[in-house]
Design a protein around this motif. Structure first.
Motif, PDB file in Angstrom:
ATOM      1  N   ARG A  51       0.838  -1.201   0.000  1.00 38.09           N
ATOM      2  CA  ARG A  51       0.000   0.000   0.000  1.00 38.09           C
ATOM      3  C   ARG A  51       0.878   1.259   0.000  1.00 38.09           C
ATOM      4  O   ARG A  51       0.612   2.228  -0.690  1.00 38.09           O
ATOM      5  CB  ARG A  51      -0.933  -0.041   1.214  1.00 38.09           C
ATOM      6  CG  ARG A  51      -1.661   1.238   1.539  1.00 38.09           C
ATOM      7  CD  ARG A  51      -2.631   1.643   0.431  1.00 38.09           C
ATOM      8  NE  ARG A  51      -3.246   2.920   0.665  1.00 38.09           N
ATOM      9  CZ  ARG A  51      -2.676   4.098   0.458  1.00 38.09           C
ATOM     10  NH1 ARG A  51      -1.446   4.189   0.045  1.00 38.09           N
ATOM     11  NH2 ARG A  51      -3.339   5.214   0.678  1.00 38.09           N
ATOM     12  N   GLU A  52       1.952   1.236   0.750  1.00 44.05           N
ATOM     13  CA  GLU A  52       2.869   2.377   0.852  1.00 44.05           C
ATOM     14  C   GLU A  52       3.514   2.686  -0.508  1.00 44.05           C
ATOM     15  O   GLU A  52       3.751   3.845  -0.842  1.00 44.05           O
ATOM     16  CB  GLU A  52       3.940   2.066   1.910  1.00 44.05           C
ATOM     17  CG  GLU A  52       4.735   3.242   2.376  1.00 44.05           C
ATOM     18  CD  GLU A  52       3.977   4.202   3.282  1.00 44.05           C
ATOM     19  OE1 GLU A  52       4.375   5.377   3.327  1.00 44.05           O
ATOM     20  OE2 GLU A  52       3.004   3.799   3.935  1.00 44.05           O
ATOM     21  N   GLN A  53       3.795   1.636  -1.282  1.00 44.34           N
ATOM     22  CA  GLN A  53       4.403   1.831  -2.604  1.00 44.34           C
ATOM     23  C   GLN A  53       3.439   2.519  -3.577  1.00 44.34           C
ATOM     24  O   GLN A  53       3.868   3.245  -4.469  1.00 44.34           O
ATOM     25  CB  GLN A  53       4.855   0.491  -3.204  1.00 44.34           C
ATOM     26  CG  GLN A  53       5.958  -0.201  -2.423  1.00 44.34           C
ATOM     27  CD  GLN A  53       7.181   0.673  -2.219  1.00 44.34           C
ATOM     28  OE1 GLN A  53       7.675   1.302  -3.150  1.00 44.34           O
ATOM     29  NE2 GLN A  53       7.667   0.728  -0.986  1.00 44.34           N
ATOM     30  N   LYS A  54       2.148   2.297  -3.404  1.00 45.26           N
ATOM     31  CA  LYS A  54       1.148   2.911  -4.285  1.00 45.26           C
ATOM     32  C   LYS A  54       1.016   4.400  -4.007  1.00 45.26           C
ATOM     33  O   LYS A  54       0.839   5.197  -4.921  1.00 45.26           O
ATOM     34  CB  LYS A  54      -0.209   2.227  -4.122  1.00 45.26           C
ATOM     35  CG  LYS A  54      -0.225   0.808  -4.636  1.00 45.26           C
ATOM     36  CD  LYS A  54      -1.572   0.156  -4.380  1.00 45.26           C
ATOM     37  CE  LYS A  54      -1.535  -1.301  -4.804  1.00 45.26           C
ATOM     38  NZ  LYS A  54      -2.740  -2.012  -4.377  1.00 45.26           N
ATOM     39  N   ALA A  64       2.548   9.887   9.945  1.00 44.66           N
ATOM     40  CA  ALA A  64       2.285   8.906   8.891  1.00 44.66           C
ATOM     41  C   ALA A  64       1.233   7.922   9.381  1.00 44.66           C
ATOM     42  O   ALA A  64       1.187   7.592  10.570  1.00 44.66           O
ATOM     43  CB  ALA A  64       3.557   8.164   8.504  1.00 44.66           C
ATOM     44  N   ILE A  65       0.404   7.457   8.433  1.00 44.35           N
ATOM     45  CA  ILE A  65      -0.613   6.456   8.754  1.00 44.35           C
ATOM     46  C   ILE A  65      -0.547   5.323   7.726  1.00 44.35           C
ATOM     47  O   ILE A  65      -1.412   5.210   6.858  1.00 44.35           O
ATOM     48  CB  ILE A  65      -2.041   7.044   8.768  1.00 44.35           C
ATOM     49  CG1 ILE A  65      -2.149   8.318   9.584  1.00 44.35           C
ATOM     50  CG2 ILE A  65      -3.014   6.013   9.333  1.00 44.35           C
ATOM     51  CD1 ILE A  65      -3.536   8.941   9.567  1.00 44.35           C
ATOM     52  N   PRO A  66       0.488   4.474   7.820  1.00 44.51           N
ATOM     53  CA  PRO A  66       0.452   3.289   6.961  1.00 44.51           C
ATOM     54  C   PRO A  66      -0.736   2.423   7.372  1.00 44.51           C
ATOM     55  O   PRO A  66      -1.109   2.398   8.545  1.00 44.51           O
ATOM     56  CB  PRO A  66       1.791   2.595   7.235  1.00 44.51           C
ATOM     57  CG  PRO A  66       2.250   3.139   8.544  1.00 44.51           C
ATOM     58  CD  PRO A  66       1.652   4.507   8.688  1.00 44.51           C
ATOM     59  N   HIS A  67      -1.341   1.758   6.388  1.00 45.41           N
ATOM     60  CA  HIS A  67      -2.532   0.972   6.699  1.00 45.41           C
ATOM     61  C   HIS A  67      -2.682  -0.163   5.703  1.00 45.41           C
ATOM     62  O   HIS A  67      -2.195  -0.088   4.579  1.00 45.41           O
ATOM     63  CB  HIS A  67      -3.782   1.852   6.702  1.00 45.41           C
ATOM     64  CG  HIS A  67      -3.949   2.691   5.477  1.00 45.41           C
ATOM     65  ND1 HIS A  67      -3.246   3.859   5.300  1.00 45.41           N
ATOM     66  CD2 HIS A  67      -4.701   2.529   4.379  1.00 45.41           C
ATOM     67  CE1 HIS A  67      -3.581   4.390   4.139  1.00 45.41           C
ATOM     68  NE2 HIS A  67      -4.450   3.593   3.543  1.00 45.41           N
ATOM     69  N   ALA A  68      -3.354  -1.208   6.162  1.00 44.43           N
ATOM     70  CA  ALA A  68      -3.565  -2.370   5.301  1.00 44.43           C
ATOM     71  C   ALA A  68      -4.669  -3.249   5.856  1.00 44.43           C
ATOM     72  O   ALA A  68      -4.928  -3.261   7.059  1.00 44.43           O
ATOM     73  CB  ALA A  68      -2.280  -3.188   5.202  1.00 44.43           C
TER      74      ALA A  68
END
Length: 157
Positions: A51-54, A64-68
């Motif tokens: 998701r971060e790569q997109k 930051a809010i990485p999420h999956a």
């Protein structure tokens, strides 16, 4: 009864969680696994990094809010790190020192989006962000976040 979305064991304060976003996401996913909310934290890391790569998940305010969503996640979960060594998540004003990992079960799109939007709304408020930066301990972070996402904090054990 469902589990609270965030608990003190899901909070990492003033820690060096690594030099890059993958290391920080891994540290947070490991907390999710240790809390019994992911059967395989590596699957969660892979989903979050994909998701971060997109699209980078860095926000204004050095957050930051990485999420999956991942098959390995058993309950909607929020893990948070306040970093002693900020890390690049592609934010507009520099490296992030506050990182939230939103982990949701694979089929939980609506719950995932509700948490993400509630948290994002809170994170645009400077008073909320400053309170996170000033929080003396994990319990204080949990109370702040639970209030922001509309969830009563768990009673102390």
């Amino acid at each position: 009864m469902s589990q609270p979305i965030i608990t003190p064991e899901l909070v990492l304060l003033d820690a060096d969680a690594g030099a890059d976003s993958a290391a920080v996401v891994t540290a947070l996913a490991d907390l999710v696994g240790a809390a019994g909310r992911s059967s395989d934290p590596a699957v969660l890391v892979a989903a979050a990094m994909e998701r971060e790569q997109k699209s980078a998940t860095g926000l204004p305010g050095r957050i930051a809010i990485p999420h999956a969503r991942a098959e390995s996640v058993t309950a909607a979960t929020l893990a948070m790190a306040r970093l002693s060594r900020p890390v690049d998540f592609g934010g507009p004003d520099g490296d992030a020192d506050i990182v939230f990992l939103i982990a949701a079960p694979a089929g939980a799109a609506a719950a995932h989006m509700k948490v993400l939007s509630s948290l994002a709304r809170a994170l645009v408020r400077p008073d909320f962000v400053q309170a996170l930066r000033d929080a003396p301990d994990a319990d204080a972070v949990v109370a702040l976040v639970a209030d922001a996402v509309g969830e009563a904090p768990a009673a102390p054990a």
